[in-house]
Design a protein around this motif. Structure first.
Motif, PDB file in Angstrom:
ATOM      1  N   PHE A   1      -1.942  10.131  10.978  1.00  0.00           N
ATOM      2  CA  PHE A   1      -0.886   9.539  10.166  1.00  0.00           C
ATOM      3  C   PHE A   1      -0.882  10.229   8.803  1.00  0.00           C
ATOM      4  CE2 PHE A   1      -4.625   6.986   9.350  1.00  0.00           C
ATOM      5  CZ  PHE A   1      -4.631   6.839   7.985  1.00  0.00           C
ATOM      6  N   ASP A   2       0.288  10.102   8.117  1.00  0.00           N
ATOM      7  CA  ASP A   2       0.443  10.726   6.812  1.00  0.00           C
ATOM      8  C   ASP A   2       0.177   9.711   5.712  1.00  0.00           C
ATOM      9  OD1 ASP A   2       1.114  13.070   8.086  1.00  0.00           O
ATOM     10  OD2 ASP A   2       3.283  12.606   8.034  1.00  0.00           O
ATOM     11  N   VAL A   3      -0.110  10.274   4.522  1.00  0.00           N
ATOM     12  CA  VAL A   3      -0.460   9.414   3.393  1.00  0.00           C
ATOM     13  C   VAL A   3       0.230   9.941   2.148  1.00  0.00           C
ATOM     14  CG1 VAL A   3      -2.316   8.468   1.995  1.00  0.00           C
ATOM     15  CG2 VAL A   3      -2.712   8.964   4.418  1.00  0.00           C
ATOM     16  N   ILE A   4       0.761   8.995   1.341  1.00  0.00           N
ATOM     17  CA  ILE A   4       1.205   9.314  -0.013  1.00  0.00           C
ATOM     18  C   ILE A   4       0.328   8.501  -0.947  1.00  0.00           C
ATOM     19  CG2 ILE A   4       3.078   9.255  -1.679  1.00  0.00           C
ATOM     20  CD1 ILE A   4       5.057   9.416   0.579  1.00  0.00           C
ATOM     21  N   THR A   5      -0.498   9.180  -1.709  1.00  0.00           N
ATOM     22  CA  THR A   5      -1.404   8.463  -2.613  1.00  0.00           C
ATOM     23  C   THR A   5      -0.643   8.012  -3.848  1.00  0.00           C
ATOM     24  OG1 THR A   5      -2.056  10.469  -3.767  1.00  0.00           O
ATOM     25  CG2 THR A   5      -3.328   9.862  -1.794  1.00  0.00           C
ATOM     26  N   SER A   6      -1.299   7.246  -4.680  1.00  0.00           N
ATOM     27  CA  SER A   6      -0.672   6.751  -5.907  1.00  0.00           C
ATOM     28  C   SER A   6      -0.621   7.801  -6.980  1.00  0.00           C
ATOM     29  CB  SER A   6      -1.449   5.546  -6.429  1.00  0.00           C
ATOM     30  OG  SER A   6      -2.769   5.939  -6.768  1.00  0.00           O
ATOM     31  N   GLY A   7      -1.471   8.830  -6.831  1.00  0.00           N
ATOM     32  CA  GLY A   7      -1.523   9.835  -7.872  1.00  0.00           C
ATOM     33  C   GLY A   7      -2.381   9.373  -9.029  1.00  0.00           C
ATOM     34  N   LEU A   8      -2.189  10.031 -10.160  1.00  0.00           N
ATOM     35  CA  LEU A   8      -2.953   9.638 -11.337  1.00  0.00           C
ATOM     36  C   LEU A   8      -2.451   8.279 -11.841  1.00  0.00           C
ATOM     37  CD1 LEU A   8      -3.066  13.079 -13.202  1.00  0.00           C
ATOM     38  CD2 LEU A   8      -4.887  11.980 -11.855  1.00  0.00           C
ATOM     39  N   PRO A   9      -3.366   7.411 -12.344  1.00  0.00           N
ATOM     40  CA  PRO A   9      -2.945   6.075 -12.817  1.00  0.00           C
ATOM     41  C   PRO A   9      -1.935   6.194 -13.944  1.00  0.00           C
ATOM     42  CG  PRO A   9      -5.326   6.175 -12.573  1.00  0.00           C
ATOM     43  CD  PRO A   9      -4.841   7.596 -12.416  1.00  0.00           C
ATOM     44  N   PRO A  10      -0.758   5.525 -13.810  1.00  0.00           N
ATOM     45  CA  PRO A  10       0.260   5.584 -14.871  1.00  0.00           C
ATOM     46  C   PRO A  10      -0.009   4.520 -15.941  1.00  0.00           C
ATOM     47  CG  PRO A  10       1.092   4.376 -12.994  1.00  0.00           C
ATOM     48  CD  PRO A  10      -0.282   4.839 -12.598  1.00  0.00           C
ATOM     49  N   PRO A  11       0.572   4.681 -17.122  1.00  0.00           N
ATOM     50  CA  PRO A  11       0.370   3.681 -18.180  1.00  0.00           C
ATOM     51  C   PRO A  11       1.221   2.428 -17.967  1.00  0.00           C
ATOM     52  CG  PRO A  11       1.778   5.452 -18.955  1.00  0.00           C
ATOM     53  CD  PRO A  11       1.325   5.857 -17.573  1.00  0.00           C
ATOM     54  N   ASN A  12       2.326   2.545 -17.189  1.00  0.00           N
ATOM     55  CA  ASN A  12       3.234   1.397 -17.005  1.00  0.00           C
ATOM     56  C   ASN A  12       3.588   1.249 -15.528  1.00  0.00           C
ATOM     57  OD1 ASN A  12       4.543   3.829 -16.953  1.00  0.00           O
ATOM     58  ND2 ASN A  12       6.362   3.138 -18.066  1.00  0.00           N
ATOM     59  N   PRO A  13       2.667   0.673 -14.701  1.00  0.00           N
ATOM     60  CA  PRO A  13       2.917   0.603 -13.252  1.00  0.00           C
ATOM     61  C   PRO A  13       4.141  -0.228 -12.902  1.00  0.00           C
ATOM     62  CG  PRO A  13       0.619   0.195 -13.763  1.00  0.00           C
ATOM     63  CD  PRO A  13       1.348   0.175 -15.065  1.00  0.00           C
ATOM     64  N   VAL A  14       4.372  -1.358 -13.573  1.00  0.00           N
ATOM     65  CA  VAL A  14       5.480  -2.239 -13.204  1.00  0.00           C
ATOM     66  C   VAL A  14       6.817  -1.536 -13.427  1.00  0.00           C
ATOM     67  CG1 VAL A  14       6.572  -4.454 -13.677  1.00  0.00           C
ATOM     68  CG2 VAL A  14       4.071  -4.257 -13.710  1.00  0.00           C
ATOM     69  N   GLU A  15       6.961  -0.858 -14.550  1.00  0.00           N
ATOM     70  CA  GLU A  15       8.221  -0.185 -14.848  1.00  0.00           C
ATOM     71  C   GLU A  15       8.496   0.942 -13.854  1.00  0.00           C
ATOM     72  OE1 GLU A  15       6.051  -1.138 -16.933  1.00  0.00           O
ATOM     73  OE2 GLU A  15       7.091  -2.512 -18.309  1.00  0.00           O
ATOM     74  N   MET A  16       7.428   1.589 -13.426  1.00  0.00           N
ATOM     75  CA  MET A  16       7.617   2.693 -12.484  1.00  0.00           C
ATOM     76  C   MET A  16       8.090   2.164 -11.121  1.00  0.00           C
ATOM     77  SD  MET A  16       4.478   5.317 -13.237  1.00  0.00           S
ATOM     78  CE  MET A  16       5.097   6.371 -11.948  1.00  0.00           C
ATOM     79  N   LEU A  17       7.530   1.039 -10.670  1.00  0.00           N
ATOM     80  CA  LEU A  17       7.930   0.484  -9.377  1.00  0.00           C
ATOM     81  C   LEU A  17       9.347  -0.077  -9.406  1.00  0.00           C
ATOM     82  CD1 LEU A  17       4.617  -1.309  -8.304  1.00  0.00           C
ATOM     83  CD2 LEU A  17       5.527   0.893  -7.496  1.00  0.00           C
ATOM     84  N   ALA A  18       9.862  -0.334 -10.607  1.00  0.00           N
ATOM     85  CA  ALA A  18      11.226  -0.853 -10.725  1.00  0.00           C
ATOM     86  C   ALA A  18      12.281   0.259 -10.819  1.00  0.00           C
ATOM     87  CB  ALA A  18      11.321  -1.773 -11.938  1.00  0.00           C
TER      88      ALA A  18
END
Length: 776
Positions: free
Chosen positions: A653-670
């Motif tokens: 199976f394939d994977v997309i990781t989260s990458g480097l931790p962002p400073p604003n996770p909620v805003e990015m998911l929106a």
């Protein structure tokens, strides 16, 4: 939530509602060894207790009391009633109180010297001796000191000994008098030999303490209200001692009962003896005068006329003499009643006056009741005052009756004398010698009748005294029960068995009460409306090691079952997005996401695992992938194909990781770009699995719920708090996540469920197999 889900949930709960009452059964199966250890410990303790506990025996006996009101006559009153002597009346209630009286028990304590006890101390405990004691200490007088003391006995040789009390030592020889702080005593040997390994001691208790101990241990009761049978029982550590106490108590009671009954007879005999002496002296003087008169005057025959006149005169004289006798007896009785208020009235002397005899008998009976009552109560008691009042009232009645009879006798005597004077005028012609002779004869007859009357009553009273028996008769002599009443072997063993079961059950119940973590499937079903989708067993493995889903183990089969449930849940959709979340970290979301992706891939499905836990990513580290993923896609113009990485090894199976931790996770998911990415992935893959942050800590998962077709909420056994079930209920009722299902993770197989049927080796305990056979 659809109506189909609600119906399925209701049916599932109803099928399991019958098992809810056995909520401790899984814990019992898991901790069966607690019950075994508890049973062994409790049984061992109970056996040790039964081995070394001091047994107590019950000694019983019965006594038949003379109580005419209850048919308790012993057959001794018939002869006395025929002789005109009043029989004694007893009350069973009074006799019971006498048996409980202080004076009677104190007599037993003094007779048996119960304040002196003997002990033999062995390796484990000290045992009291009584009839088997090798030594016997006898005080010449009752102990003068009331302070308890313990004398340790040491044998210096065959003839000498030493008694030690604190710092005091007393040496003596067996059989000789020794002076102790409690008084003079003599220590002797018995036929029993002292044991070599035991040490002996003599405990001297206070007389008052000893009396109270045995008075409390004694029980006197009337078991049948229709019979006059009294049951006595006493509890003691030594059967022989208890039998001796009851035997002595009954003997003293019977002896005192006879003494009380003989007091009236003794008083009557003393009164009769005194009057017999006076009458005998008077009769002897009269007979001597008659002899001298006949010798001096040579009286031989009387004329016929004189004889007839004398017969008439003699008839009146006899009546007068009879009245004089009664008058003299009444005079003596009146004097005795005036001198002594406690004088016992010989009521049998006045049978010709039934009313007077009845008062006299009642007067004597009340005095006897007063004396019996004084055995149990003191003189200031209201009952004694009542007896005193009755005695005084009866005494006054007796004095009034005596006065009335004396007045009647005086009138009768005066009338008889007037008749006699008229006859004497006619007799005046009779020679003086014949008259004098007749005077002597009348006096002789008077005294002789009085003498015979008193002698007869004395004999009757003596018969009454000699035939007097005790107020009771022993029916069953004191006998100890061969089996101790305390401790009861059956009761102790039964209690130990119940305690051995109760202690583990109590601990398990307390554990369930105090445990604020979810313990199993049943607890979720009872407190949560969201259905349980699957259960994943606990298996200890290093972090990063993948699960071999090609194996036939229990955990692999559980993931296959989870894959099948997902496939059948929405079988008509081309692509299914699965969101995985939980209440807090550490509940197994990443483990579930990796192995679920692997299981779906093994079924020939194209699967991609999206690590959207931007705050604390773990999948990339577990799979050892490059740290490039969603942050780069959402914040730059990175290519989607560049961030998709294949899973290492044979995970497929394939994977997309989260990458480097962002400073604003909620805003990015929106960001709208995330929706474009998910739409692109839907066209490429059959299953998209979102690994999201815990919903109980942040709101990231709620933002991602708009993309999901199935929401899997991970609950870990013995890790997730029970309070989180309320959050799940609120989410389920508000339909915040589509098709919310619960995954119970970390289930220990031996806690409730076992897996077999050809997949893995069944490794269950004997207790588990037994419960399974019993259909628990």
């Amino acid at each position: 939530m659809s109506g189909k889900d609600l119906a399925a949930l209701t049916n599932f709960k109803s099928r399991n509602s019958s098992q809810q009452q056995f909520y401790l059964l899984p814990e019992i199966r898991a901790h069966w060894y607690w019950f075994v250890v508890s049973f062994i410990l409790c049984t061992t303790i109970s056996l040790l207790y039964l081995r070394y506990a001091t047994p107590r025996y019950t000694v019983t006996g019965s006594l038949l009391i003379r109580d005419e009101s209850r048919g308790g006559d012993l057959g001794d009153g018939t002869v006395l009633e025929e002789l005109g002597v009043s029989s004694f009346k007893n009350s069973i209630d009074n006799e019971v109180e006498i048996l409980k009286s202080r004076s009677l028990m104190e007599g037993v304590v003094d007779d048996l010297q119960l304040q002196v006890r003997y002990f033999a101390t062995g390796r484990v405990k000290a045992a009291e001796l009584y009839d088997k004691s090798p030594f016997h200490l006898r005080f010449l007088k009752a102990p003068t000191s009331s302070d308890p003391a313990t004398y340790n006995l040491t044998l210096t040789d065959q003839c000498c000994y030493q008694l030690s009390m604190q710092d005091q030592h007393f040496r003596g020889r067996f059989g000789e008098t020794i002076k102790l702080p409690h008084g003079l005593a003599i220590l002797t040997k018995t036929r029993f030999k002292p044991a070599k390994d035991d040490t002996y001691s003599i405990l001297i208790s206070s007389r008052e303490e000893t009396f109270r101990k045995y008075a409390e241990a004694l029980s006197v009761s009337v078991t049948n209200k229709l019979a006059s049978l009294v049951d006595l029982s006493i509890h003691d550590n030594l059967p022989a001692k208890g039998e001796a106490i009851l035997r002595t108590l009954l003997a003293n009671y019977l002896r005192l009962s006879i003494l009380d009954k003989n007091r009236i007879a003794d008083s009557t005999i003393a009164f009769l003896d005194k009057n017999l002496l006076e009458v005998t002296a008077e009769l002897a003087g009269i007979e001597k005068g008659i002899a001298l008169f006949r010798k001096n005057h040579k009286v031989v025959n009387l004329t016929e006329t004189g004889r007839l006149l004398l017969q008439s005169a003699d008839r009146y004289a006899q009546e007068e003499n009879g009245q004089l006798v009664r008058f003299k007896v009444l005079t003596e009785l009146q004097n005795n009643l005036l001198k002594d208020e406690r004088f016992i009235v010989p009521s049998s002397l006045f049978q010709q006056a039934p009313g007077f005899a009845e008062i006299a008998a009642k007067f004597n009976e009340v005095q006897l009741l007063r004396r019996k009552a004084l055995l149990t109560i003191s003189e200031p008691h209201p009952r004694i005052a009542e007896f005193e009042s009755q005695i005084e009232m009866l005494r006054q009645s007796l004095l009034e009756g005596i006065g009335d009879q004396m007045f009647e006798l005086q009138i009768s005597i005066a009338a008889l004398r007037r008749y006699n004077d008229s006859i004497q005028i006619e007799i005046a012609k009779i020679p003086i010698l014949e008259k004098t002779q007749l005077d002597f004869t009348r006096q002789q007859q008077l005294k002789q009748d009085l003498y015979l009357f008193l002698l007869k009553k004395k004999v009757e009273t003596a018969i009454s005294k000699s035939s007097a028996i005790a107020a009771g008769r022993i029916i069953d002599p004191p006998k100890a029960n061969p089996k101790p009443t305390n401790p009861s072997h059956q009761l102790v063993l039964l209690m130990s068995g119940l305690i051995s079961i109760g202690i583990p059950l109590g601990l398990l119940h307390l554990k369930n009460i105090l445990d604020d973590r979810i313990t199993g499937k049943t607890e979720i079903e009872e407190n949560c409306r969201a259905p349980i989708f699957a259960e994943i067993s606990y298996e200890k493995m290093p972090l990063g090691k993948r699960l071999d889903l090609n194996a036939r183990g229990m955990l692999a089969e559980q993931f296959r079952a989870l894959r099948t449930n997902i496939q059948f849940l929405n079988a008509n959709k081309d692509c299914q997005t699965i969101l995985i979340t939980s209440s807090s970290g550490g509940e197994g979301k990443s483990f579930l996401a990796i192995n679920l992706s692997h299981s779906l891939a093994l079924a020939g499905k194209k699967v991609i695992l999206a690590e959207l836990d931007l705050r604390k990513p773990t999948i990339g580290n577990i799979l050892r992938l490059r740290k490039v993923g969603f942050r780069e896609l959402l914040t730059s113009a990175a290519n989607l194909d560049a961030v998709i990485q294949p899973s290492p090894g044979e995970l497929f199976f394939d994977v997309i990781t989260s990458g480097l931790p962002p400073p604003n996770p909620v805003e990015m998911l929106a960001l709208p770009k995330l929706e474009e990415i998910v739409s692109t992935l839907r066209g490429r893959y059959d299953y998209i699995i979102f690994d999201t942050p815990p919903i109980g800590l942040v709101t990231d998962a709620r933002l991602l719920s708009r993309f999901s077709d199935l929401s899997l909420y991970v609950v870990r056994q013995h890790f997730t708090f029970k309070s989180h079930l309320n959050d799940i209920n609120r989410i389920f009722e508000d339909d915040q996540f589509p098709a919310l299902r619960i995954i119970l993770n970390g289930v220990k197989p031996n806690a409730r469920y076992q897996y077999d049927y050809g997949y893995g080796i069944e490794n269950r305990s004997f207790f588990d197999k037994l419960l399974n056979k019993l259909k628990f």
